[in-house]
Design a protein around this motif. Sequence first.
Motif, PDB file in Angstrom:
ATOM      1  N   VAL A 119       4.167   1.195  21.220  1.00 40.08           N
ATOM      2  CA  VAL A 119       3.485   2.190  20.654  1.00 40.08           C
ATOM      3  C   VAL A 119       4.366   2.558  20.170  1.00 40.08           C
ATOM      4  O   VAL A 119       5.618   3.257  20.966  1.00 40.08           O
ATOM      5  N   ASP A 120       4.139   2.488  18.698  1.00 39.19           N
ATOM      6  CA  ASP A 120       6.058   2.805  18.002  1.00 39.19           C
ATOM      7  C   ASP A 120       5.221   3.521  16.570  1.00 39.19           C
ATOM      8  O   ASP A 120       4.958   3.038  15.685  1.00 39.19           O
ATOM      9  N   PRO A 121       4.781   4.760  16.804  1.00 38.55           N
ATOM     10  CA  PRO A 121       4.007   5.525  15.095  1.00 38.55           C
ATOM     11  C   PRO A 121       4.683   4.992  14.120  1.00 38.55           C
ATOM     12  O   PRO A 121       4.439   4.725  12.951  1.00 38.55           O
ATOM     13  N   VAL A 122       6.572   5.297  13.987  1.00 42.00           N
ATOM     14  CA  VAL A 122       7.174   5.061  13.217  1.00 42.00           C
ATOM     15  C   VAL A 122       7.030   3.407  12.423  1.00 42.00           C
ATOM     16  O   VAL A 122       6.885   3.159  11.528  1.00 42.00           O
ATOM     17  N   ARG A 123       7.155   2.693  13.987  1.00 41.66           N
ATOM     18  CA  ARG A 123       7.270   1.096  13.543  1.00 41.66           C
ATOM     19  C   ARG A 123       5.303   1.124  12.580  1.00 41.66           C
ATOM     20  O   ARG A 123       5.341   0.361  11.881  1.00 41.66           O
ATOM     21  N   ASP A 124       4.614   1.258  12.599  1.00 43.78           N
ATOM     22  CA  ASP A 124       3.180   1.409  12.655  1.00 43.78           C
ATOM     23  C   ASP A 124       2.960   1.963  10.947  1.00 43.78           C
ATOM     24  O   ASP A 124       2.089   1.177  10.042  1.00 43.78           O
ATOM     25  N   LYS A 125       3.289   2.875  10.680  1.00 43.42           N
ATOM     26  CA  LYS A 125       3.077   3.817   9.353  1.00 43.42           C
ATOM     27  C   LYS A 125       4.706   2.373   8.467  1.00 43.42           C
ATOM     28  O   LYS A 125       3.480   2.286   7.188  1.00 43.42           O
ATOM     29  N   GLU A 126       5.371   2.004   8.889  1.00 45.75           N
ATOM     30  CA  GLU A 126       6.225   1.652   8.401  1.00 45.75           C
ATOM     31  C   GLU A 126       5.208  -0.092   7.664  1.00 45.75           C
ATOM     32  O   GLU A 126       5.456  -0.518   6.789  1.00 45.75           O
ATOM     33  N   ILE A 127       4.921  -0.822   8.585  1.00 44.05           N
ATOM     34  CA  ILE A 127       4.242  -1.978   8.693  1.00 44.05           C
ATOM     35  C   ILE A 127       2.625  -1.932   7.275  1.00 44.05           C
ATOM     36  O   ILE A 127       2.501  -1.831   6.328  1.00 44.05           O
ATOM     37  N   ILE A 128       1.807  -0.481   7.201  1.00 44.51           N
ATOM     38  CA  ILE A 128       1.058  -0.052   6.258  1.00 44.51           C
ATOM     39  C   ILE A 128       1.857   0.035   5.006  1.00 44.51           C
ATOM     40  O   ILE A 128       1.386  -0.313   3.709  1.00 44.51           O
ATOM     41  N   ASP A 129       2.838   1.366   4.624  1.00 43.10           N
ATOM     42  CA  ASP A 129       4.174   1.478   3.912  1.00 43.10           C
ATOM     43  C   ASP A 129       4.504   0.260   3.052  1.00 43.10           C
ATOM     44  O   ASP A 129       3.794   0.217   2.174  1.00 43.10           O
ATOM     45  N   THR A 130       5.014  -0.565   3.617  1.00 37.26           N
ATOM     46  CA  THR A 130       5.336  -2.043   3.721  1.00 37.26           C
ATOM     47  C   THR A 130       4.382  -2.940   2.611  1.00 37.26           C
ATOM     48  O   THR A 130       4.340  -3.431   1.167  1.00 37.26           O
ATOM     49  N   GLU A 131       3.126  -2.949   2.771  1.00 33.97           N
ATOM     50  CA  GLU A 131       1.955  -3.370   2.041  1.00 33.97           C
ATOM     51  C   GLU A 131       1.708  -3.086   1.239  1.00 33.97           C
ATOM     52  O   GLU A 131       1.502  -3.620   0.304  1.00 33.97           O
ATOM     53  N   LEU A 132       1.636  -1.564   1.080  1.00 33.11           N
ATOM     54  CA  LEU A 132       1.438  -0.748  -0.182  1.00 33.11           C
ATOM     55  C   LEU A 132       1.825  -0.745  -1.131  1.00 33.11           C
ATOM     56  O   LEU A 132       1.974  -0.598  -2.736  1.00 33.11           O
ATOM     57  N   GLN A 133       3.705  -0.645  -0.264  1.00 33.96           N
ATOM     58  CA  GLN A 133       4.832  -0.748  -1.585  1.00 33.96           C
ATOM     59  C   GLN A 133       4.999  -2.497  -2.811  1.00 33.96           C
ATOM     60  O   GLN A 133       4.928  -2.418  -3.128  1.00 33.96           O
ATOM     61  N   LEU A 134       5.170  -3.185  -1.394  1.00 38.91           N
ATOM     62  CA  LEU A 134       4.341  -4.904  -2.037  1.00 38.91           C
ATOM     63  C   LEU A 134       3.768  -4.804  -3.014  1.00 38.91           C
ATOM     64  O   LEU A 134       4.033  -5.211  -4.208  1.00 38.91           O
ATOM     65  N   LYS A 135       2.773  -4.447  -2.727  1.00 38.97           N
ATOM     66  CA  LYS A 135       1.992  -4.238  -4.020  1.00 38.97           C
ATOM     67  C   LYS A 135       2.114  -3.849  -4.735  1.00 38.97           C
ATOM     68  O   LYS A 135       2.178  -3.739  -6.238  1.00 38.97           O
ATOM     69  N   ASP A 136       2.540  -2.582  -4.872  1.00 33.84           N
ATOM     70  CA  ASP A 136       2.980  -1.298  -6.139  1.00 33.84           C
ATOM     71  C   ASP A 136       4.410  -2.111  -6.444  1.00 33.84           C
ATOM     72  O   ASP A 136       4.363  -2.151  -7.978  1.00 33.84           O
ATOM     73  N   LEU A 137       4.827  -2.687  -5.908  1.00 35.55           N
ATOM     74  CA  LEU A 137       6.090  -3.455  -6.897  1.00 35.55           C
ATOM     75  C   LEU A 137       5.567  -4.595  -7.687  1.00 35.55           C
ATOM     76  O   LEU A 137       6.174  -5.155  -8.856  1.00 35.55           O
ATOM     77  N   GLU A 138       4.452  -5.181  -7.232  1.00 37.39           N
ATOM     78  CA  GLU A 138       4.142  -6.682  -8.624  1.00 37.39           C
ATOM     79  C   GLU A 138       3.556  -5.993  -9.314  1.00 37.39           C
ATOM     80  O   GLU A 138       3.565  -6.585 -10.470  1.00 37.39           O
ATOM     81  N   THR A 139       2.727  -4.674  -9.084  1.00 38.03           N
ATOM     82  CA  THR A 139       2.184  -3.774 -10.647  1.00 38.03           C
ATOM     83  C   THR A 139       3.146  -3.526 -10.939  1.00 38.03           C
ATOM     84  O   THR A 139       3.521  -3.645 -12.349  1.00 38.03           O
ATOM     85  N   VAL A 140       4.052  -2.955 -10.430  1.00 33.89           N
ATOM     86  CA  VAL A 140       5.115  -2.296 -11.154  1.00 33.89           C
ATOM     87  C   VAL A 140       5.571  -3.498 -12.378  1.00 33.89           C
ATOM     88  O   VAL A 140       6.343  -3.902 -13.617  1.00 33.89           O
ATOM     89  N   ASP A 141       6.359  -4.476 -11.455  1.00 31.34           N
ATOM     90  CA  ASP A 141       7.281  -5.689 -12.686  1.00 31.34           C
ATOM     91  C   ASP A 141       6.236  -6.397 -13.073  1.00 31.34           C
ATOM     92  O   ASP A 141       6.634  -6.736 -14.754  1.00 31.34           O
ATOM     93  N   ASN A 142       5.068  -5.987 -13.090  1.00 34.52           N
ATOM     94  CA  ASN A 142       3.944  -6.701 -14.400  1.00 34.52           C
ATOM     95  C   ASN A 142       3.561  -5.679 -15.416  1.00 34.52           C
ATOM     96  O   ASN A 142       4.355  -7.067 -16.291  1.00 34.52           O
ATOM     97  N   ARG A 143       3.961  -4.580 -14.705  1.00 32.99           N
ATOM     98  CA  ARG A 143       3.778  -3.823 -15.738  1.00 32.99           C
ATOM     99  C   ARG A 143       5.339  -3.580 -17.070  1.00 32.99           C
ATOM    100  O   ARG A 143       5.139  -4.051 -18.235  1.00 32.99           O
ATOM    101  N   LEU A 144       5.785  -3.206 -16.216  1.00 36.83           N
ATOM    102  CA  LEU A 144       7.460  -3.643 -16.851  1.00 36.83           C
ATOM    103  C   LEU A 144       7.659  -4.772 -18.252  1.00 36.83           C
ATOM    104  O   LEU A 144       8.394  -4.211 -18.880  1.00 36.83           O
TER     105      LEU A 144
END
Length: 366
Positions: A119-144
């Motif tokens: 049990v580690d809620p901060v790690r769990d949060k970061e797993i989901i955050d990382t997946e969403l951030q990676l997708k956003d980074l892809e979106t930002v790079d393409n748009r840039l």
Amino acid sequence: MGLQCGIVGLPNVGKSTLFNCLSNAKAQSANFPFCTIEPNVGVITVPDERLNKLEELVNPANVVPAVVEIVDIAGLVKGASKGEGLGNKFLSNIRETDAIIHVLRCFDDDNIVHVDGSVDPVRDKEIIDTELQLKDLETVDNRLQKEEKRAMTGGDPVAKRLVEVLHLYKDALEKGLSARTVVLDELQQEASKDLQLLTSKPVLYVCNVDEASVVDGNKYVDQVREAVKNEQAEVLVIGAGIEADIAELETYEEKQMFLEDLGLKEAGVNKLIRTAYHLLNLQTYFTAGPKEVRAWTFRKGMKAPQTAGIIHSDFEKGFIRAEVIKYEDFIHYGSETKCKEAGKMSVEGKDYVVQDGDMMNFRFNV
């Protein structure tokens, strides 16, 4: 208004239990229904004591509460940003929602296996955050790539501003920060409003705790609060297991007794629904008459003609004026007629910004 909150979380954190409790939210306030649009989408009524008081005073034939759509979003695993598991569907479902309810496991129970072994809620949060951030980074790079060309060749000032914003987002995302942590001025916000970044959506972290922690929280909740303090996010403590027990009880009185025994004033799902409503930047105005008392949902900051259009587009097209009584005045004087006599009804034009709890009567001509 068709606005949605999406519930996300890793497997076995209590996400589905919570969604099912929300699907029984009718039981928390006697006459408010819940209906399912499809298996993972629920239209849930917003608990509002004001509506109950108006019903007592007006005694209408019908009462219609405000609603919020909640979507149970499944399919997140590590690698979702690259399409692992149900990743692509998961990410497209999140993109369609207006806000995110992120359920975190904040309880110990050897009988419920954690997907990562501890049990580690901060790690769990970061797993989901990382997946969403990676997708956003892809979106930002393409748009840039596109916007930098536009800014250089056409000298488009909007494109230049958008490039600025995209670089700010890129810097944050590369540091493992969500887009919502980036502070933008008004012009930058305007330039970037159609980006639809996943991590720019408002988020509510729901800490799912055991019975002993439901009033004061625990060490896991403290860890979550510390981890999200710079995120402009809200944290809510709920015991999904307790909510499931409450949902099983038959009468409103039984539920209240159960809550009092636990030292709680109201069910957690009620708090969650209200918080989700505010997370979406929504407010409520009322219309009241012998046929119907109704709560209407509008976005904070909307003006009278726009809010009139929520009832019917003709109301907005032919808007003449709005007759407004403050909710507190209506409750104090007891009727529209008495409010008028006391000089508590104001007549407002098209620039009036509607306030939460306003009792509205629209005059229009089409």
